[in-house]
Design an enzyme around this catalytic site. Structure first.
Site, PDB file in Angstrom:
ATOM      1  N   GLU A   1      -8.695 -10.189 -28.657  1.00 16.15           N
ATOM      2  CA  GLU A   1      -7.451 -10.596 -27.997  1.00 16.15           C
ATOM      3  C   GLU A   1      -6.926 -11.915 -28.532  1.00 16.15           C
ATOM      4  O   GLU A   1      -5.838 -12.354 -28.167  1.00 16.15           O
ATOM      5  CB  GLU A   1      -7.701 -10.780 -26.493  1.00 16.15           C
ATOM      6  CG  GLU A   1      -8.152  -9.520 -25.807  1.00 16.15           C
ATOM      7  CD  GLU A   1      -8.426  -9.757 -24.340  1.00 16.15           C
ATOM      8  OE1 GLU A   1      -7.584  -9.385 -23.524  1.00 16.15           O
ATOM      9  OE2 GLU A   1      -9.493 -10.318 -24.019  1.00 16.15           O
TER      10      GLU A   1
ATOM     11  N   ASP B   1      -2.749  -9.589 -25.106  1.00 16.15           N
ATOM     12  CA  ASP B   1      -3.079 -10.990 -25.366  1.00 16.15           C
ATOM     13  C   ASP B   1      -3.021 -11.304 -26.852  1.00 16.15           C
ATOM     14  O   ASP B   1      -2.624 -12.406 -27.230  1.00 16.15           O
ATOM     15  CB  ASP B   1      -4.461 -11.319 -24.783  1.00 16.15           C
ATOM     16  CG  ASP B   1      -4.363 -11.649 -23.308  1.00 16.15           C
ATOM     17  OD1 ASP B   1      -3.424 -12.384 -22.939  1.00 16.15           O
ATOM     18  OD2 ASP B   1      -5.171 -11.142 -22.516  1.00 16.15           O
TER      19      ASP B   1
ATOM     20  N   HIS C   1       0.818  -1.211   0.000  1.00 14.90           N
ATOM     21  CA  HIS C   1       0.000   0.000   0.000  1.00 14.90           C
ATOM     22  C   HIS C   1       0.851   1.261   0.000  1.00 14.90           C
ATOM     23  O   HIS C   1       0.444   2.286  -0.536  1.00 14.90           O
ATOM     24  CB  HIS C   1      -0.971  -0.031   1.186  1.00 14.90           C
ATOM     25  CG  HIS C   1      -2.207  -0.800   0.853  1.00 14.90           C
ATOM     26  ND1 HIS C   1      -2.989  -1.412   1.778  1.00 14.90           N
ATOM     27  CD2 HIS C   1      -2.773  -1.074  -0.353  1.00 14.90           C
ATOM     28  CE1 HIS C   1      -4.004  -2.024   1.170  1.00 14.90           C
ATOM     29  NE2 HIS C   1      -3.879  -1.834  -0.115  1.00 14.90           N
TER      30      HIS C   1
ATOM     31  N   CYS D   1      -6.809  -1.010 -26.460  1.00 14.91           N
ATOM     32  CA  CYS D   1      -6.614  -0.788 -25.028  1.00 14.91           C
ATOM     33  C   CYS D   1      -5.417  -1.576 -24.493  1.00 14.91           C
ATOM     34  O   CYS D   1      -5.104  -1.530 -23.312  1.00 14.91           O
ATOM     35  CB  CYS D   1      -7.868  -1.126 -24.240  1.00 14.91           C
ATOM     36  SG  CYS D   1      -8.342  -2.852 -24.403  1.00 14.91           S
TER      37      CYS D   1
END
Ligand code: PEP
Ligand code: MG
Length: 858
Positions: A717, A741, A480, A788
């Site tokens: 993909e 991908d 974090h 994307c």
């Protein structure tokens, strides 16, 4: 007329050719993930990302050393050049496992003769990198003139040309001599990196420096000589120096060895032989600071990008003594419950007042949940019942759970231990009244926090604008604190080991979060150069940002939309601030991973709504859950698969567990305003899958009485999806190409496999042809196509994608301003012409060369 004669006879330069010692991809040294090689501390040369597992002689010569771990050897050539061949990075740690040496010291070898064989799979799994380095280490007398880089090479193909062979003058230095002994505390002995650090410092001394270990004495200025000592952890080195100020020089070199030569230190185990010579630097080598008169560089793990120059501020470690015995069960229960309430109140106030990004508040909300965690409270309750004090009980409970997380052997969960320690510390601070902050209150304006481990609350305590960077010995890139640092735009290097703890408060540092490097005591010139580069970058960025909120057209008027890829709700507002025209890919996995039950519909709606609200009316494309055998969910009984990447993934999982998908679709449909969300389906291979999702979406829409239709998109993909894009476009409202991908499946190269990482190229003409085919199919139904996948964020890929007919790029938020600025300088017709040519080329490199020849700035 007489002329002054040179003290040294110069000799004619001789030339030497070194051929590729191994087949693979010839790579510049800068790309080697080890500063000793990348910064040419060891010498100049080249690296090869190997595709074969036999290291062969690059020239005729004599083997002057074979490292005890068999991962490296050195040849001396007829011209006197010393050539170090080093297989992989950090392979010294393998202590010879997986390596077979075919040669011995003193052996003469012919070009092409086998030197070392290695088990590629084993080394790839266990070492940091397989990159194999060939460098000329005696750069004082030899210069690397020509290199073949950035292409595939076969064994025996010429790679480097080396000139030199001129003897260097050995300066006459008046003065005395001095010798000291020192114990080597580096776990893996004097391997290439520490040897390079030592020789670099020794070379600064004009006189003679010798190092002896056992029977052997070598020139301390020679990396090869030092490596050939074969000095191991615990060995004693005798360093002798001749010349002016010999006493001070030898002391400085002893200090350097004591400080670890840039490596971590490992004290000698009690059982080993006693130290033969007093180590002269400090009582505890591990605790010694980097000496202020010597620049040092060490490597950690990059956790947040960027570069900063600043002043080290060490965070104080907690050293609170706790009373074990309580004052009665009821009293201790009351104290604990008051303290928990107090901390809850503090955190709530912090969240309320926070102006930071969403990620920041999400992390502290998670801390609120931890305070109420039943298992943690049960463990504390048991300890209270055993008669312990509230602080003792709370500390044992948090430590017990930190230990349990660490035992899970899941890095992600282990990194969450920091959050538990953080709330542990806060509650104990309230109980004991020792509530002092670990971070000093007086901070310079460019403070770099240095700590063993930083906790989220440490960062929350720092006044805004004071923090330049972070550096920690422990921690991980997904902790974090790393997320908070990235959100604050602060570079962070974590997992740097003991080196981080040797940084004194007040030291000047350059933290390079892009490379995971930290420079301690950098020279004034280094600081200036870094600050200048940062200022130039900032000026450019400001100019881009000033235009980032406007729509974006090419010079010839084509509208190109630039969207952001998001993986967490907290990033949406920041992305909009960078000029995102929407979110083109929300990877919804963040809601489903790392938990024991599936997120409810209401929880999902709340999260999607937060993002939609932050995007203020801009479209939000939510990708339905894309998990599979490689990312199992505790609450989803997926079978174990031999080859999960080719198994149950993406929409295949959704159609197998339709209720999971329906819940997600309902949650998306509930987001306001209606129609702002679009649904994107991952891993589609046939129109039938899309029809099935569409049917569910429409069912749920009717059931919820949502009147506005919701756009449904297919991710492209898988190669067949590109080939069949016309069919998919008939069913979908839009297509979005996932080039990560698509490249993996198109080239049949696993995204996570280091052996093929160098060839896994989204700009491969074959992949670009799949993009072209997708656009062609989509056009038949007038459907827009977005990209994307990762290459959309690559400035060299953007003109090609636009030229192929892509009208939306969904990218990493940080590149939006520069992408928009770039697109405004391009013309669609030029992009189309270059893209057409690119489709005819043979490799991704040829494509990149075409782009940079056409647009030299790229
Ligand atoms: C892709 O495959 O290009 C993509 C965007 O999806 P992910 O990287 O999440 O698999
Ligand atoms: Mg994908």
């Amino acid at each position: 007329m007489s002329s002054l004669s040179s003290p040294v006879e110069t000799q004619a330069l001789s030339s030497l050719k070194l051929v590729a010692p191994i087949a693979g991809w010839a790579t510049p040294l800068e790309e080697v993930p080890d500063p000793a090689f990348a910064q040419r501390m060891v010498g100049d040369g080249i690296a090869v990302d190997p595709t074969s597992s036999e290291l062969r002689a690059p020239c005729e010569g004599v083997v002057v050393s074979v490292h005890a771990s068999r991962h490296a050897c050195t040849l001396r050539t007829g011209t006197g050049a010393e050539v170090l061949l080093h297989i992989g990075i950090d392979t010294v740690n393998l202590r010879g496992e997986g390596f077979i040496a075919h040669v011995q010291e003193g052996q003469r070898v012919q070009v092409g003769e086998p030197l070392i064989g290695f088990d590629m799979d084993l080394v790839a799994r266990k070492a940091r990198s397989l990159l194999t380095v060939m460098v000329v280490v005696n750069g004082d007398t030899h210069t690397v003139k020509q290199k073949v880089e950035d292409r595939a090479v076969a064994v025996g193909e010429p790679l480097l040309e080396v000139e030199g062979g001129t003897a260097q003058p050995v300066a006459e230095v008046a003065g005395d001599s001095s010798a000291r002994r020192v114990r080597l505390l580096i776990p893996h002995g004097l391997h290439a990196r520490p040897a390079a650090v030592f020789s670099r410092h020794a070379t600064m001394h004009p006189g003679v420096v010798r190092v002896a270990c056992g029977e052997r004495t070598v020139n301390g200025k020679s990396v090869v000589g030092l490596m050939s000592l074969g000095a191991r952890h615990g060995d004693t080195l005798t360093i002798s120096v001749e010349g002016a100020q010999a006493e001070q020089r030898v002391q400085a070199l002893v200090d350097l060895v004591t400080s670890g030569l840039g490596d971590t230190l490992q004290p000698i185990a009690e059982s080993s032989a006693p130290v033969e010579a007093p180590v002269t630097a400090s009582a505890s080598a591990a605790a010694s600071f980097f000496p202020s008169d010597r620049p040092a560089l060490f490597q950690g793990t990059s956790a947040a990008p960027g570069v900063a120059v600043g002043i080290a501020i060490r965070v104080l470690e907690d050293q609170v003594e706790l009373n074990q015995r309580g004052r009665g069960l009821a009293e201790e229960q009351r104290r604990l419950s008051d303290a928990l309430a107090g901390v809850r109140h503090e955190i709530e106030l912090m969240i309320e007042r926070s102006t930071a990004d969403g990620a920041h508040t999400e992390i502290f909300r998670a801390h609120l949940e931890l305070l109420d965690d039943p298992e943690l409270n049960d463990a504390a309750g048991r300890s209270l019942s055993a008669g312990h004090s509230a602080e003792w009980a709370w500390r044992s409970a948090t430590e017990l759970h930190v230990g349990m997380l660490q035992e899970l052997e899941n890095e992600l969960l282990a990194e969450r231990g920091g959050d538990l320690r953080d709330i542990g510390r806060r509650v104990i601070a309230l109980l004991t009244g020792k509530n002092g902050s670990r971070v000093p209150t007086e901070l310079p304006s460019n403070a770099i926090l240095v700590a063993d481990e930083l906790l989220p609350s440490d960062l929350a305590e720092v006044p805004a604008g004071r923090l330049a960077a972070l550096c920690t010995a422990k921690g991980g890139p997904t902790s974090h604190v790393a997320i908070l640092a990235a959100g604050l735009g602060i570079p962070a290097v974590v997992a740097a080991g003991d080196a981080a703890l040797r940084i004194p408060t007040g030291a000047t540092l350059i933290v390079n979060g892009d490379r995971g490097e930290v420079q301690v005591h950098p020279s004034a010139a280094q600081q200036e150069a870094t600050l200048r580069a940062l200022a130039e970058r900032a000026t450019r960025r400001e100019a881009y940002l000033a235009q980032a909120h406007e729509g974006c057209h090419t010079l010839d008027g084509a509208r190109i939309e630039v969207f952001a890829n998001l993986g967490r709700p907290g990033d949406a507002a920041a992305a909009a601030g960078q000029g995102a025209e929407g979110c083109g890919l929300l990877r919804s996995e963040f809601l489903f991973l790392e938990r024991t039950t599936a997120p409810s519909e209401a929880e999902q709606t709340a999260q999607y709504q937060t993002i939609a609200t932050a995007l203020a009316g801009r479209p939000l494309v939510i990708r339905t859950l894309d998990v599979g055998g490689d990312k199992p969910l505790a609450y989803l009984p997926l079978p174990r698969e031999e080859n999960p990447v080719l198994g149950l993934r993406g929409v295949r999982v959704s159609l197998r567990y339709p209720e999971l998908l329906r819940t997600q679709l309902r949650a998306i449909l509930r987001v306001k305003p209606e129609g702002v969300c679009r649904v994107l389906v991952p891993m589609v291979t046939s129109a039938h899958e899309l029809r099935a999702v569409r049917a569910m979406l429409e069912d749920e829409r009717r059931a919820l009485g949502v009147s506005t239709p919701v756009q449904l998109g297919a991710m492209i993909e898988v190669p067949v999806a590109a080939v069949l894009s016309e069919r998919l476009a008939a069913e979908a409202d839009f297509l979005s190409i996932g080039t990560n991908d698509l490249t993996q499946y198109g080239l049949a190269m696993d995204r996570g496999n280091p052996h093929v990482a160098a060839q896994l190229d989204g700009l491969h003409p074959g992949v670009l042809r799949l993009v072209a085919q997708t656009v062609e199919g989509a056009r038949k139904h007038s459907r827009p196509v977005a990209v994307c996948g990762g290459i959309a964020s690559d400035a060299r890929a953007a003109p090609l994608l636009i030229g192929l007919g892509v009208t939306e790029l969904s990218v990493a938020p940080s590149v939006i301003p520069s992408h928009k600025a770039l697109i405004r300088t391009l013309s669609l017709s030029a992009c189309a012409e270059v893209a057409r040519k690119a489709l005819e080329l043979e490799s991704g490199d040829e494509v990149r060369a075409l782009v940079t020849n056409t647009w030299p700035g790229l």
